[in-house]
Motif scaffolding. Sequence first.
Motif, PDB file in Angstrom:
ATOM      1  N   PRO A  14      43.370  38.182  48.503  1.00  0.00           N
ATOM      2  CA  PRO A  14      42.235  37.455  47.954  1.00  0.00           C
ATOM      3  C   PRO A  14      42.364  35.970  48.296  1.00  0.00           C
ATOM      4  O   PRO A  14      43.475  35.444  48.375  1.00  0.00           O
ATOM      5  CB  PRO A  14      42.347  37.692  46.449  1.00  0.00           C
ATOM      6  CG  PRO A  14      43.767  38.053  46.206  1.00  0.00           C
ATOM      7  CD  PRO A  14      44.270  38.683  47.468  1.00  0.00           C
ATOM      8  N   ARG A  15      41.219  35.326  48.492  1.00  0.00           N
ATOM      9  CA  ARG A  15      41.244  33.911  48.848  1.00  0.00           C
ATOM     10  C   ARG A  15      40.361  33.105  47.923  1.00  0.00           C
ATOM     11  O   ARG A  15      39.590  33.661  47.140  1.00  0.00           O
ATOM     12  CB  ARG A  15      40.836  33.701  50.300  1.00  0.00           C
ATOM     13  CG  ARG A  15      39.387  34.066  50.607  1.00  0.00           C
ATOM     14  CD  ARG A  15      38.909  33.483  51.893  1.00  0.00           C
ATOM     15  NE  ARG A  15      38.702  32.040  51.739  1.00  0.00           N
ATOM     16  CZ  ARG A  15      38.248  31.246  52.686  1.00  0.00           C
ATOM     17  NH1 ARG A  15      37.958  31.722  53.864  1.00  0.00           N
ATOM     18  NH2 ARG A  15      38.070  29.963  52.464  1.00  0.00           N
ATOM     19  N   VAL A  73      43.905  32.987  42.548  1.00  0.00           N
ATOM     20  CA  VAL A  73      42.666  32.523  43.174  1.00  0.00           C
ATOM     21  C   VAL A  73      42.027  31.440  42.303  1.00  0.00           C
ATOM     22  O   VAL A  73      41.525  30.433  42.813  1.00  0.00           O
ATOM     23  CB  VAL A  73      41.689  33.695  43.410  1.00  0.00           C
ATOM     24  CG1 VAL A  73      40.314  33.194  43.802  1.00  0.00           C
ATOM     25  CG2 VAL A  73      42.242  34.639  44.471  1.00  0.00           C
ATOM     26  N   LYS A  74      42.060  31.626  40.992  1.00  0.00           N
ATOM     27  CA  LYS A  74      41.486  30.643  40.069  1.00  0.00           C
ATOM     28  C   LYS A  74      42.158  29.273  40.249  1.00  0.00           C
ATOM     29  O   LYS A  74      41.488  28.239  40.301  1.00  0.00           O
ATOM     30  CB  LYS A  74      41.641  31.144  38.633  1.00  0.00           C
ATOM     31  CG  LYS A  74      40.928  30.319  37.605  1.00  0.00           C
ATOM     32  CD  LYS A  74      41.053  30.987  36.236  1.00  0.00           C
ATOM     33  CE  LYS A  74      40.348  30.168  35.173  1.00  0.00           C
ATOM     34  NZ  LYS A  74      40.458  30.769  33.856  1.00  0.00           N
ATOM     35  N   LYS A  75      43.497  29.264  40.362  1.00  0.00           N
ATOM     36  CA  LYS A  75      44.217  28.009  40.595  1.00  0.00           C
ATOM     37  C   LYS A  75      43.867  27.428  41.968  1.00  0.00           C
ATOM     38  O   LYS A  75      43.712  26.213  42.112  1.00  0.00           O
ATOM     39  CB  LYS A  75      45.731  28.220  40.493  1.00  0.00           C
ATOM     40  CG  LYS A  75      46.221  28.330  39.077  1.00  0.00           C
ATOM     41  CD  LYS A  75      47.739  28.411  39.054  1.00  0.00           C
ATOM     42  CE  LYS A  75      48.238  28.509  37.631  1.00  0.00           C
ATOM     43  NZ  LYS A  75      49.698  28.657  37.576  1.00  0.00           N
ATOM     44  N   HIS A  76      43.750  28.303  42.976  1.00  0.00           N
ATOM     45  CA  HIS A  76      43.358  27.837  44.315  1.00  0.00           C
ATOM     46  C   HIS A  76      41.987  27.172  44.271  1.00  0.00           C
ATOM     47  O   HIS A  76      41.777  26.127  44.893  1.00  0.00           O
ATOM     48  CB  HIS A  76      43.304  29.003  45.305  1.00  0.00           C
ATOM     49  CG  HIS A  76      44.636  29.455  45.828  1.00  0.00           C
ATOM     50  ND1 HIS A  76      45.775  28.699  45.777  1.00  0.00           N
ATOM     51  CD2 HIS A  76      44.985  30.603  46.456  1.00  0.00           C
ATOM     52  CE1 HIS A  76      46.777  29.366  46.341  1.00  0.00           C
ATOM     53  NE2 HIS A  76      46.318  30.532  46.756  1.00  0.00           N
ATOM     54  N   LEU A  89      42.662  29.213  51.351  1.00  0.00           N
ATOM     55  CA  LEU A  89      43.853  29.353  50.512  1.00  0.00           C
ATOM     56  C   LEU A  89      43.897  30.784  50.001  1.00  0.00           C
ATOM     57  O   LEU A  89      42.980  31.224  49.305  1.00  0.00           O
ATOM     58  CB  LEU A  89      43.795  28.388  49.324  1.00  0.00           C
ATOM     59  CG  LEU A  89      43.725  26.899  49.663  1.00  0.00           C
ATOM     60  CD1 LEU A  89      43.521  26.075  48.396  1.00  0.00           C
ATOM     61  CD2 LEU A  89      44.966  26.449  50.412  1.00  0.00           C
ATOM     62  N   VAL A  90      44.949  31.519  50.372  1.00  0.00           N
ATOM     63  CA  VAL A  90      45.064  32.902  49.932  1.00  0.00           C
ATOM     64  C   VAL A  90      46.133  33.028  48.857  1.00  0.00           C
ATOM     65  O   VAL A  90      47.102  32.279  48.828  1.00  0.00           O
ATOM     66  CB  VAL A  90      45.333  33.893  51.099  1.00  0.00           C
ATOM     67  CG1 VAL A  90      44.169  33.895  52.081  1.00  0.00           C
ATOM     68  CG2 VAL A  90      46.621  33.601  51.805  1.00  0.00           C
ATOM     69  N   SER A  91      45.908  34.002  47.973  1.00  0.00           N
ATOM     70  CA  SER A  91      46.774  34.210  46.820  1.00  0.00           C
ATOM     71  C   SER A  91      47.670  35.422  47.027  1.00  0.00           C
ATOM     72  O   SER A  91      47.189  36.542  47.137  1.00  0.00           O
ATOM     73  CB  SER A  91      45.901  34.418  45.572  1.00  0.00           C
ATOM     74  OG  SER A  91      46.702  34.752  44.476  1.00  0.00           O
ATOM     75  N   ASP A  92      48.979  35.179  47.052  1.00  0.00           N
ATOM     76  CA  ASP A  92      49.971  36.240  47.189  1.00  0.00           C
ATOM     77  C   ASP A  92      50.728  36.371  45.867  1.00  0.00           C
ATOM     78  O   ASP A  92      51.939  36.185  45.803  1.00  0.00           O
ATOM     79  CB  ASP A  92      50.926  35.906  48.347  1.00  0.00           C
ATOM     80  CG  ASP A  92      51.954  36.988  48.602  1.00  0.00           C
ATOM     81  OD1 ASP A  92      51.679  38.163  48.303  1.00  0.00           O
ATOM     82  OD2 ASP A  92      53.046  36.647  49.100  1.00  0.00           O
ATOM     83  N   GLU A  93      49.974  36.684  44.801  1.00  0.00           N
ATOM     84  CA  GLU A  93      50.579  36.732  43.462  1.00  0.00           C
ATOM     85  C   GLU A  93      51.728  37.724  43.372  1.00  0.00           C
ATOM     86  O   GLU A  93      52.682  37.497  42.634  1.00  0.00           O
ATOM     87  CB  GLU A  93      49.516  37.055  42.413  1.00  0.00           C
ATOM     88  CG  GLU A  93      48.622  35.871  42.101  1.00  0.00           C
ATOM     89  CD  GLU A  93      47.725  36.107  40.914  1.00  0.00           C
ATOM     90  OE1 GLU A  93      48.138  35.749  39.790  1.00  0.00           O
ATOM     91  OE2 GLU A  93      46.623  36.653  41.109  1.00  0.00           O
ATOM     92  N   GLU A  94      51.650  38.824  44.098  1.00  0.00           N
ATOM     93  CA  GLU A  94      52.725  39.833  44.069  1.00  0.00           C
ATOM     94  C   GLU A  94      53.935  39.398  44.895  1.00  0.00           C
ATOM     95  O   GLU A  94      55.024  39.947  44.747  1.00  0.00           O
ATOM     96  CB  GLU A  94      52.209  41.183  44.591  1.00  0.00           C
ATOM     97  CG  GLU A  94      51.020  41.734  43.819  1.00  0.00           C
ATOM     98  CD  GLU A  94      51.361  42.026  42.372  1.00  0.00           C
ATOM     99  OE1 GLU A  94      52.419  42.634  42.119  1.00  0.00           O
ATOM    100  OE2 GLU A  94      50.566  41.632  41.494  1.00  0.00           O
ATOM    101  N   GLY A  95      53.725  38.466  45.827  1.00  0.00           N
ATOM    102  CA  GLY A  95      54.824  37.968  46.649  1.00  0.00           C
ATOM    103  C   GLY A  95      55.187  38.823  47.846  1.00  0.00           C
ATOM    104  O   GLY A  95      56.156  38.527  48.549  1.00  0.00           O
ATOM    105  N   THR A  96      54.407  39.872  48.122  1.00  0.00           N
ATOM    106  CA  THR A  96      54.766  40.769  49.232  1.00  0.00           C
ATOM    107  C   THR A  96      54.620  40.096  50.597  1.00  0.00           C
ATOM    108  O   THR A  96      55.449  40.311  51.483  1.00  0.00           O
ATOM    109  CB  THR A  96      53.925  42.059  49.206  1.00  0.00           C
ATOM    110  OG1 THR A  96      52.542  41.707  49.158  1.00  0.00           O
ATOM    111  CG2 THR A  96      54.266  42.930  48.013  1.00  0.00           C
ATOM    112  N   VAL A  97      53.615  39.253  50.753  1.00  0.00           N
ATOM    113  CA  VAL A  97      53.431  38.567  52.035  1.00  0.00           C
ATOM    114  C   VAL A  97      54.541  37.535  52.232  1.00  0.00           C
ATOM    115  O   VAL A  97      55.097  37.411  53.327  1.00  0.00           O
ATOM    116  CB  VAL A  97      52.026  37.938  52.130  1.00  0.00           C
ATOM    117  CG1 VAL A  97      51.885  37.079  53.384  1.00  0.00           C
ATOM    118  CG2 VAL A  97      50.960  39.039  52.133  1.00  0.00           C
ATOM    119  N   CYS A  98      54.887  36.820  51.169  1.00  0.00           N
ATOM    120  CA  CYS A  98      56.015  35.871  51.260  1.00  0.00           C
ATOM    121  C   CYS A  98      57.302  36.597  51.650  1.00  0.00           C
ATOM    122  O   CYS A  98      58.072  36.103  52.480  1.00  0.00           O
ATOM    123  CB  CYS A  98      56.198  35.137  49.934  1.00  0.00           C
ATOM    124  SG  CYS A  98      54.864  33.997  49.531  1.00  0.00           S
TER     125      CYS A  98
END
Length: 153
Positions: A14-15, A73-76, A89-98
């Motif tokens: 999500p972005r 996304v809300k913070k972005h 700005l994309v949201s990697d809340e789960e951290g899998t992409v990081c």
Amino acid sequence: MIETGQTAPDFTLPRDGGETLTLSAQKPQKVVLYFYPKDDTPGCTKEAIGFSEQLDAFTAAGATVIGVSKDSVKKHDKFRDKHSLTVALVSDEEGTVCEDWGTWVEKKMYGKTYMGIERATFVIDGEGVVRNIWRKVKVPGHVEEVLEAVKAL
């Protein structure tokens, strides 16, 4: 750990603005993918503003710029609006992409060890291959250095 010459690991996240962004869907554009620790902190703000100020130059060089953090996304959206940011700005809340990109690392500050996002930037060519990598990025001069690398592709 991602290395130059490797195919970029794909993702859909999500972005800002409520849409989703898929990395592989950016082809044949080049992509500047930058990972940063947290919205609205001094270094991250300077970096995001720097990429936003140079977005026209990146676009002219055939590249899109995407920032990744674990913020929502809300913070972005708040970060984007507060600083008039124009990069995705994309949201990697789960951290899998990081994790996939090797930017979720052990860090140390004031004698304490913790896990966090390493400030890192990757340039991906129009075929989806990683061509340049910067790790432990220092913000001053970084955007200009990345722009020169994109122009050289």
